[in-house]
Write a protein that holds these residues in place. Structure first.
Motif, PDB file in Angstrom:
ATOM      1  N   ILE B 130       0.850  -1.194   0.000  1.00 11.38           N
ATOM      2  CA  ILE B 130       0.000   0.000   0.000  1.00 11.38           C
ATOM      3  C   ILE B 130       0.885   1.242   0.000  1.00 11.38           C
ATOM      4  CG2 ILE B 130      -1.755   1.328   1.277  1.00 11.38           C
ATOM      5  CD1 ILE B 130      -2.772  -1.215   2.517  1.00 11.38           C
ATOM      6  N   ASP B 131       0.548   2.215  -0.855  1.00  5.81           N
ATOM      7  CA  ASP B 131       1.163   3.530  -0.713  1.00  5.81           C
ATOM      8  C   ASP B 131       0.074   4.587  -0.634  1.00  5.81           C
ATOM      9  OD1 ASP B 131       0.614   4.478  -3.447  1.00  5.81           O
ATOM     10  OD2 ASP B 131       2.272   3.209  -4.103  1.00  5.81           O
ATOM     11  N   ALA B 132       0.467   5.801  -0.306  1.00  5.37           N
ATOM     12  CA  ALA B 132      -0.537   6.835  -0.044  1.00  5.37           C
ATOM     13  C   ALA B 132       0.005   8.215  -0.357  1.00  5.37           C
ATOM     14  CB  ALA B 132      -0.973   6.779   1.413  1.00  5.37           C
ATOM     15  N   LEU B 133      -0.901   9.073  -0.793  1.00  2.00           N
ATOM     16  CA  LEU B 133      -0.582  10.475  -1.074  1.00  2.00           C
ATOM     17  C   LEU B 133      -1.419  11.351  -0.163  1.00  2.00           C
ATOM     18  CD1 LEU B 133       0.772  12.596  -3.007  1.00  2.00           C
ATOM     19  CD2 LEU B 133      -1.320  12.470  -4.364  1.00  2.00           C
ATOM     20  N   ALA B 134      -0.754  12.242   0.559  1.00  2.00           N
ATOM     21  CA  ALA B 134      -1.473  13.143   1.450  1.00  2.00           C
ATOM     22  C   ALA B 134      -1.241  14.581   1.024  1.00  2.00           C
ATOM     23  CB  ALA B 134      -1.010  12.942   2.890  1.00  2.00           C
ATOM     24  N   VAL B 135      -2.263  15.387   1.220  1.00  2.00           N
ATOM     25  CA  VAL B 135      -2.154  16.832   1.007  1.00  2.00           C
ATOM     26  C   VAL B 135      -2.327  17.476   2.373  1.00  2.00           C
ATOM     27  CG1 VAL B 135      -3.156  18.851  -0.106  1.00  2.00           C
ATOM     28  CG2 VAL B 135      -3.043  16.678  -1.347  1.00  2.00           C
ATOM     29  N   LEU B 136      -1.314  18.177   2.819  1.00  2.00           N
ATOM     30  CA  LEU B 136      -1.321  18.731   4.167  1.00  2.00           C
ATOM     31  C   LEU B 136      -1.957  20.119   4.187  1.00  2.00           C
ATOM     32  CD1 LEU B 136       2.262  17.671   5.245  1.00  2.00           C
ATOM     33  CD2 LEU B 136       0.144  16.375   5.262  1.00  2.00           C
TER      34      LEU B 136
ATOM     35  N   LYS C  28      -8.747  18.294  -2.191  1.00  2.00           N
ATOM     36  CA  LYS C  28      -8.174  19.034  -1.064  1.00  2.00           C
ATOM     37  C   LYS C  28      -7.196  20.043  -1.640  1.00  2.00           C
ATOM     38  CE  LYS C  28      -6.057  18.735   3.472  1.00  2.00           C
ATOM     39  NZ  LYS C  28      -5.357  17.920   4.478  1.00  2.00           N
ATOM     40  N   GLY C  29      -7.356  21.293  -1.261  1.00  2.00           N
ATOM     41  CA  GLY C  29      -6.540  22.345  -1.864  1.00  2.00           C
ATOM     42  C   GLY C  29      -6.793  22.333  -3.356  1.00  2.00           C
ATOM     43  N   ASN C  30      -5.744  22.391  -4.148  1.00  2.00           N
ATOM     44  CA  ASN C  30      -5.951  22.385  -5.603  1.00  2.00           C
ATOM     45  C   ASN C  30      -5.697  21.004  -6.218  1.00  2.00           C
ATOM     46  OD1 ASN C  30      -3.156  22.385  -5.419  1.00  2.00           O
ATOM     47  ND2 ASN C  30      -2.882  23.621  -7.260  1.00  2.00           N
ATOM     48  N   ILE C  31      -5.732  19.980  -5.359  1.00  2.00           N
ATOM     49  CA  ILE C  31      -5.546  18.606  -5.841  1.00  2.00           C
ATOM     50  C   ILE C  31      -6.894  17.876  -5.857  1.00  2.00           C
ATOM     51  CG2 ILE C  31      -4.516  16.357  -5.251  1.00  2.00           C
ATOM     52  CD1 ILE C  31      -2.412  18.315  -6.192  1.00  2.00           C
ATOM     53  N   LEU C 136      -6.127  21.661  -9.935  1.00  2.00           N
ATOM     54  CA  LEU C 136      -7.130  22.676 -10.265  1.00  2.00           C
ATOM     55  C   LEU C 136      -6.523  24.077 -10.257  1.00  2.00           C
ATOM     56  CD1 LEU C 136     -10.053  21.272  -8.094  1.00  2.00           C
ATOM     57  CD2 LEU C 136      -9.312  20.632 -10.375  1.00  2.00           C
ATOM     58  N   GLY C 137      -7.268  25.001 -10.846  1.00  2.00           N
ATOM     59  CA  GLY C 137      -6.874  26.416 -10.760  1.00  2.00           C
ATOM     60  C   GLY C 137      -6.335  26.918 -12.079  1.00  2.00           C
TER      61      GLY C 137
END
Lengths: 137, 137, 137
Positions: B130-136, C28-31, C136-137
């Motif tokens: 499993i991998d993951a992408l997060a937006v903080l 989330k944000g522009n993603i 996005l944007g």
């Protein structure tokens, strides 16, 4: 987000035209996405693309160079890459891949990117495919 | 983008060293990328990493915990994750995976991440990655 | 990043509920991340989802439409997509996929997204799965 972000295609001169309506790389905002690259040698007009050979080492190095061409054409470098996705065809290639990978990145100045390696099917003759996500700035 | 974004490697104390020049997680700007995690138990000095066992349940939970360790070490949580990529080895595992996944995320406060699940080859003994992408932020 | 970014689930009305605790899309944000979509026809209450048929063409077009529904529900379009990941089950499908892909994107105004295509296992009856990342944007 007051101004519209521009979306730019990245097409290194060394690359053959993509076989469909996609870009070798795309930049938008501070995100640069490199499409799946394989071990094709530099484009030769009038010739179908073919992987360098004969083994994993040559294909992996060429694939990494092809990713790098897209990064550089987009004004980025491996230092900006946060994720590398590696698609191999044979679990027996993992140890050799890592050797080659470590050699290739021996001089990396920033911390290395995250990576996921999985084993899939690829078109005949291809042993490896790699794509990458970079965050610029 | 007036100031240079810092690229940071994330290395939880529980994790064995990556088998090549990559990071378990990388943070740059508001992007945190978690590398492919597998069901290895906490690192034991002098011992090769080995998956917990014996079944899908144990490996999946450990894999999710390993992703979580990277997120937490990077100052993030599952609430920040926008994408989870699941690599299984057996299509027959899908229903059980979903049960385990739902249990694990029962207390999630934010909306769940998007997800892609595909079936690939993995090194012997591994049932899931499993991998993951997060937006903080 | 002085204000907290909101994480939003994207759930088109045409979509069946995800089989586990994940979202068809997340912003989330522009993603904006679109989860792996397959060739399921529009949701029918009380019926299990089933792929349209019988061939690659129908499934691919439906899968692309399903990705598009998520994009549109999230206020985005194909013009915003920077990466498309395609999971096929048969390397023999590559040429036909590209034909269909080019037809589908014939009217794209912005440069096309990057793309990676690999060959994996999918649940019985599914020939293709696609996910996408938009900025996005």
């Amino acid at each position: 987000m007051t101004e519209k972000l521009q979306k730019t295609a990245i097409t290194p001169a060394t690359h053959t035209a993509p076989p469909a309506k996609f870009s070798h790389g795309v930049k938008k905002g501070n995100i640069l996405q490199v499409a799946g690259q394989v071990g094709f040698g530099p484009a030769v007009p009038g010739q179908a693309p073919a992987p360098v050979g004969p083994g994993l080492r040559e294909q992996t190095l060429q694939t990494l160079r092809n990713v790098q061409s897209v990064l550089e054409e987009g004004g980025a470098s491996w230092e900006d890459v946060v994720m590398v996705r590696i698609y191999l065809t044979d679990t027996g290639h993992f140890a050799e891949l890592n050797e080659i990978y470590n050699e290739f990145f021996a001089d990396l100045k920033e911390v290395p990117a995250a990576r996921t390696t999985v084993y899939v099917g690829l078109p005949a003759g291809l042993l490896i495919e790699i794509d990458a996500l970079a965050v610029l700035g």
